[in-house]
Write a protein that holds these residues in place. Structure first.
Motif, PDB file in Angstrom:
ATOM      1  N   SER A  10      -4.481  -8.404  11.172  1.00 30.94           N
ATOM      2  CA  SER A  10      -3.401  -7.521  10.691  1.00 30.94           C
ATOM      3  C   SER A  10      -2.108  -8.307  10.497  1.00 30.94           C
ATOM      4  N   SER A  22      -0.373   1.809   9.658  1.00 26.80           N
ATOM      5  CA  SER A  22      -1.572   1.492   8.857  1.00 26.80           C
ATOM      6  C   SER A  22      -1.722  -0.009   8.668  1.00 26.80           C
ATOM      7  N   LEU A  23      -0.588  -0.685   8.396  1.00 29.23           N
ATOM      8  CA  LEU A  23      -0.629  -2.140   8.258  1.00 29.23           C
ATOM      9  C   LEU A  23      -1.038  -2.810   9.574  1.00 29.23           C
ATOM     10  N   SER A  24      -0.494  -2.290  10.683  1.00 28.64           N
ATOM     11  CA  SER A  24      -0.771  -2.875  11.991  1.00 28.64           C
ATOM     12  C   SER A  24      -2.250  -2.795  12.357  1.00 28.64           C
ATOM     13  N   SER A  34      -4.681  -2.566   9.969  1.00 26.70           N
ATOM     14  CA  SER A  34      -5.496  -2.917   8.789  1.00 26.70           C
ATOM     15  C   SER A  34      -6.612  -3.890   9.150  1.00 26.70           C
ATOM     16  N   THR A  70      -2.375 -10.509   7.500  1.00 22.98           N
ATOM     17  CA  THR A  70      -2.298  -9.693   6.277  1.00 22.98           C
ATOM     18  C   THR A  70      -0.853  -9.331   5.956  1.00 22.98           C
ATOM     19  N   GLU A 123      -9.615 -11.424   1.492  1.00 21.95           N
ATOM     20  CA  GLU A 123      -8.479 -10.517   1.244  1.00 21.95           C
ATOM     21  C   GLU A 123      -7.491 -11.094   0.234  1.00 21.95           C
ATOM     22  N   ALA A 170     -10.121  -2.548   9.854  1.00 20.56           N
ATOM     23  CA  ALA A 170     -10.913  -2.019   8.737  1.00 20.56           C
ATOM     24  C   ALA A 170     -11.650  -3.113   7.971  1.00 20.56           C
ATOM     25  N   THR A 171     -11.568  -4.358   8.438  1.00 20.09           N
ATOM     26  CA  THR A 171     -12.189  -5.461   7.706  1.00 20.09           C
ATOM     27  C   THR A 171     -13.627  -5.687   8.175  1.00 20.09           C
ATOM     28  N   GLY A 189       0.788  -1.221   0.000  1.00 20.87           N
ATOM     29  CA  GLY A 189       0.000   0.000   0.000  1.00 20.87           C
ATOM     30  C   GLY A 189       0.816   1.265   0.000  1.00 20.87           C
ATOM     31  N   ARG A 236       1.123 -10.220   2.553  1.00 22.68           N
ATOM     32  CA  ARG A 236       1.583  -9.155   1.659  1.00 22.68           C
ATOM     33  C   ARG A 236       3.109  -9.102   1.527  1.00 22.68           C
TER      34      ARG A 236
END
Length: 500
Positions: free
Chosen positions: A359, A104-106, A108, A362, A231, A111-112, A87, A366
């Motif tokens: 998170s 933001s990744l931590s 994330s 994810t 995801e 936000a699901t 991202g 990623r």
């Protein structure tokens, strides 16, 4: 007393071990196929697994520690050509990810839609507890089945099945049924150490775990799996699809459970005299059904219909309809509880653990860490040259054995589902990818062997009605039969309906 409690909640040697393992992994040479950021993601996973398995601190505390480590270790990692995947497409190959992007990744996982569903499900379970509706349902079923010991065993299984549709928390379901069973045992001067007590309580807890598999919304770990599938694989599994896939296993295992328990645990009596009258007196203590209970019955019934018809009669997904139901439950006059009533009954730490687990998964997906771990762990087993059924058989055994160290199936799903998703790529499973991951998620729900295998087991074990050997004796049989049934369904039913 407080010192003893603190010792249980705080295990410094395991915390030290987790940090040492993480540091050692970070000091290792970086594999060419992994990259620095991937290696650091794996070191955080190792830290998390040690903390989760040993329960060195409470799960919410370890989750916050994991966030801090992700911010530091990932933030100061070069991203290479993973910028767009993480991202941050504007970074060149030599740039660090940065703490803002790492933060933001931590977060994330928050936000699901999966987290929204779990949070709303916790409120629904809380509504059942506040109104006592789940207890009323359990009492009515046990009243119907009668006084015979074997009939009560069957009733205990039926209660667990019915509650699984409406109470999306295994611990809450166990908490509804077990006190009733304990009350029945005490009322008839039966000891907590009696075989009857062990029979009923162990049956209840196994039935709860069996139906964690059968219904998508019955357990948080299922939502973790669906979140990762959505995801990483771009697929979704509706409530009805999950039920079609998994319910046959749970139905067959419920029958198996009845025969296993009645054969292994010989109760002192074949009949609890006055059992029905005792249940009736418990129902009378609850008083007449309250308006809030009636409203909750209507809301829960409509919610179940909405779940079951997702993608068939309406376009709303499970998370959306559950949140709408939550809004109705909180609404003045037409709702079932106030915010003040519910805020003290929700385990907010569960939401934190759940979201941060997503998170971490994810990040593993990623950064390519999950793919590398899959290649290394399962590549050495030569799975790519085996038929799919053999792959399912071997990976399922690995899954069952590793569960022995985890007290939380949600944490186990957070750690393993990304690896299993990566494995589908390694093995080129194609159209069978979704089925393979779902089957492994079903196996993740196997929590039959030890008290520490699941929160509902610990709740039941705390009643002092059975020993570890009692649970293990029945759990081994249930696990072996469940495993064999997974293989049989993999070779037949799941292929016939196109899951594999």
């Amino acid at each position: 007393m407080s010192k003893e409690k603190n010792k249980k909640e705080f295990k410094p040697w395991w915390i030290l071990a987790a940090f040492l393992v993480m540091i050692v992994i970070n000091l290792m040479p970086v594999p060419d196929a992994l990259g620095v950021i991937g290696l650091r993601a794996l070191s955080i996973l190792a830290f998390a697994v040690i903390m989760w398995v040993t329960e060195a601190v409470k799960y919410p505390v370890s989750s916050v520690m994991i966030v801090g480590l992700m911010i530091i270790l990932l933030g100061f990692s070069p991203v290479g050509d993973l910028g767009s995947v993480l991202g941050v497409p504007d970074l060149s190959g030599s740039d660090m990810l940065g703490t803002q992007a790492a933060l933001s990744l931590s977060f994330s996982g928050f936000a699901t839609s999966a987290v929204a569903l779990v949070a709303a499900a916790l409120f629904l379970a809380s509504a059942m507890q506040i109104t006592n509706l789940h207890r009323r349902l359990a009492l009515y079923v046990l009243k119907i089945v009668g006084n015979k010991t074997n009939a009560i065993v069957m009733g205990t299984i039926l209660v667990s099945i019915i509650l699984a549709f409406f109470v999306p928390s295994a611990t809450a379901r166990a908490g509804a049924v077990i006190p009733i069973l304990i009350g029945m045992i005490a009322a008839f001067n039966m000891s907590k150490e009696s075989r009857l007590a062990a029979l009923l309580v162990v049956t209840a807890v196994h039935a709860v775990s069996i139906w964690n598999v059968g219904i998508k919304t019955a357990a948080a770990q299922n939502i973790v799996a669906v979140g990762f599938i959505n995801e990483a694989m771009g697929m979704d599994v509706s409530w009805l699809e999950w039920f079609i896939y998994a319910a046959p296993w749970s139905i067959l295992m419920s029958v198996v459970l009845y025969f296993v328990m009645t054969k292994l645990f010989k109760a002192e009596t074949n009949e609890i005299k006055g059992g029905r009258e005792l249940i009736q007196s418990e129902i009378e203590k609850l008083g007449p059904i309250k308006p809030s209970e009636l409203r909750l019955i209507v809301i829960a019934g409509l919610l179940l219909i909405a779940w079951a018809t997702e993608g068939v009669l309406h376009p709303f997904d499970s998370s959306s309809v559950t949140l709408i139901a939550l809004a109705v439950m909180l609404s003045p006059k037409i709702g079932v509880f106030t915010w003040k009533e519910v805020e003290s009954t929700i385990n907010w730490g569960t939401i934190i653990v759940f979201a941060i687990g997503i998170s971490l998964g994810t990040v593993l997906l990623r950064t390519g860490a999950a793919q590398w771990l899959s290649d290394v762990t399962f590549g050495a087993m030569g799975l790519d040259n085996m038929p799919l059924i053999a792959v399912i058989a071997l990976v399922s055994i690995f899954n069952i054995l590793i569960h022995l160290g985890f007290a939380s199936a949600t944490s186990l799903a957070s750690a393993l589902i990304p690896v299993f998703i990566a494995l589908t790529t390694t093995l080129n499973l194609g159209d069978s990818s979704l089925g393979f991951v779902l089957i492994q998620q079903f196996v993740i729900c196997f929590g039959f062997l030890l008290p520490v295998s699941s929160p509902q087991n610990m709740l039941a074990y705390g009643t002092n009605t059975f020993t570890v050997q009692d649970l293990l004796k029945s759990g081994i049989v249930i696990t072996v039969v469940g495993y064999i049934l997974v293989l049989i369904l993999s070779a037949t039913y799941w292929q016939w309906i196109g899951l594999l």
